[in-house]
Design a protein around this motif. Structure first.
Motif, PDB file in Angstrom:
ATOM      1  N   PRO A  86      32.050  97.475 -23.974  1.00  0.00           N
ATOM      2  CA  PRO A  86      30.816  96.818 -23.515  1.00  0.00           C
ATOM      3  C   PRO A  86      30.293  95.779 -24.509  1.00  0.00           C
ATOM      4  N   ARG A  87      30.340  96.080 -25.798  1.00  0.00           N
ATOM      5  CA  ARG A  87      29.875  95.118 -26.800  1.00  0.00           C
ATOM      6  C   ARG A  87      30.751  93.871 -26.814  1.00  0.00           C
ATOM      7  N   GLU A  88      32.071  94.066 -26.775  1.00  0.00           N
ATOM      8  CA  GLU A  88      32.987  92.926 -26.805  1.00  0.00           C
ATOM      9  C   GLU A  88      32.796  92.037 -25.578  1.00  0.00           C
ATOM     10  N   LYS A  89      32.655  92.671 -24.412  1.00  0.00           N
ATOM     11  CA  LYS A  89      32.484  91.885 -23.188  1.00  0.00           C
ATOM     12  C   LYS A  89      31.111  91.215 -23.144  1.00  0.00           C
ATOM     13  N   LEU A  90      30.113  91.856 -23.728  1.00  0.00           N
ATOM     14  CA  LEU A  90      28.803  91.231 -23.795  1.00  0.00           C
ATOM     15  C   LEU A  90      28.862  89.957 -24.635  1.00  0.00           C
ATOM     16  N   PHE A  91      29.475  90.034 -25.797  1.00  0.00           N
ATOM     17  CA  PHE A  91      29.573  88.852 -26.656  1.00  0.00           C
ATOM     18  C   PHE A  91      30.343  87.732 -25.957  1.00  0.00           C
TER      19      PHE A  91
END
Length: 356
Positions: free
Chosen positions: A323-328
């Motif tokens: 989720p963090r990677e896709k958010l960035f």
């Protein structure tokens, strides 16, 4: 305008049973009321939206493979926070506890969202999703809590053990949508509960108002009570700005966010779920993905956003840090700076800038 009053439930078991029997209808253990554009007389629903998957769909997901392995422990890089007693003036401080539990400190108020301090989010104490990191605030280090926002009754959002501890130690005002008060009152006799439908509101302090807003989700504590209690998001309106806490929501073509913008104007902060979205064929109606969360931030005119609902309980198929990677990646695609939308981890403290 306050449309429903906060009330104290009698500590007498007989009186509690009688009161509950008087306000619930046949087949619904939580709520009885007239039909509306989102209640058919027994169950709540998302207007013009998709229902949750069937039990057959659930079995297909659970037996279909594709579930990423999470570590048993995934410690936060942040130490447990020790919050200030109050934050006044125009300041807004946000502290992540874990999953969807955050401490909002604004305009002299201390507000908790969907508080969970239990080790598991499950009807069973020995099985079900278990924490992979410790709460970002130790329960005994909490400042005096004024209000608790409970968005719906799924176990990762409505934790009866924690609500009971809060009632005993803090006596906050619990604000929740229709039907969830029945659960809260059973677990915490004497609790002050303000229960509302969508588009209603309640004052929670000197000049602060909490509005209950439609989101696209559902509810259940077991197999026989699906959609019998309502779900919602909240807008906290204060002199220091407006905050939107979405609880859980599917994107639903952006409908919840567009509606917010027309009703409330600019948001200082949106607290949005970014995890528990895979597989999309099953999760899309109820859980938005990081790309949709970024779109939601833009649609509701939020100056800043905090990502929650990720990295604490293993609920769905995606890897723990995806989720963090896709958010960035989604922020970069929209040309939005990372500091505008933080995927928060337990213990992380954010002094959210003022608008303008």
């Amino acid at each position: 305008m306050e449309t429903r009053r906060a009330s104290r439930q009698s500590s007498s078991p007989a009186e509690r049973a009688g009161a509950l029997a008087g306000r619930t209808g046949p087949g619904n253990p939580y709520y009885s009321g007239p039909p509306s554009d989102h209640f058919d007389g027994q169950k709540f629903f998302n207007p013009n939206g998709l229902p949750p998957g069937s039990f057959r769909d659930l079995l297909r997901w659970q037996t279909g493979g594709g579930r990423s392995k999470w570590p048993a422990n995934w410690p936060s890089p942040h130490a447990a926070a020790r919050p200030a007693e109050r934050i006044d003036g125009g300041a807004l401080r946000l502290t992540m506890v874990g999953h969807s539990t955050l401490l909002i400190q604004i305009a002299g108020l201390n507000i908790l969202t969907d508080p969970v301090w239990s080790d598991r989010v499950s009807p069973l104490s020995f099985a079900g999703p278990k924490r992979v990191n410790a709460p970002g605030i130790r329960f005994d280090d909490l400042p005096r809590i004024d209000a608790v926002l409970v968005s719906h009754n799924h176990y990762d959002h409505l934790d009866l053990a924690t609500l009971k501890r809060l009632q005993i130690g803090h006596d906050p005002l619990f604000v929740t949508p229709l039907g969830n008060d029945a659960l809260i009152r059973t677990a915490a006799p004497g609790a002050r509960v303000s229960v509302h439908d969508w588009d209603e509101n309640v004052r929670v302090g000197d000049g602060a108002v909490v509005h209950l807003e439609p989101v696209h989700h559902w509810s259940a504590r077991g197999t026989r009570d699906r959609r019998m209690a309502l779900w919602c998001g909240f807008v906290v309106e204060t002199a220091a700005g407006k905050i939107f806490f979405a609880g859980d929501t599917g994107f639903h073509d952006g409908t919840p966010y567009s509606r917010l913008a027309s009703r409330h104007g600019e948001m200082r902060l949106a607290i949005l779920p970014i995890g528990a979205y895979e597989p999309r064929w099953f999760m899309e109606p109820q859980h938005q993905n990081p790309e949709e969360a970024v779109s939601g931030m833009m649609l509701c005119n939020a100056a800043y956003a905090a990502g929650c609902h990720w990295g604490t309980f293993h609920l769905t198929n995606e890897p723990i840090d995806e989720p963090r990677e896709k958010l960035f990646a989604a922020l970069a695609a929209q040309g939005i700076a990372r500091e505008k939308f933080r995927p928060m981890l337990p213990g992380e403290v954010w002094d959210v800038p003022e608008i303008g």
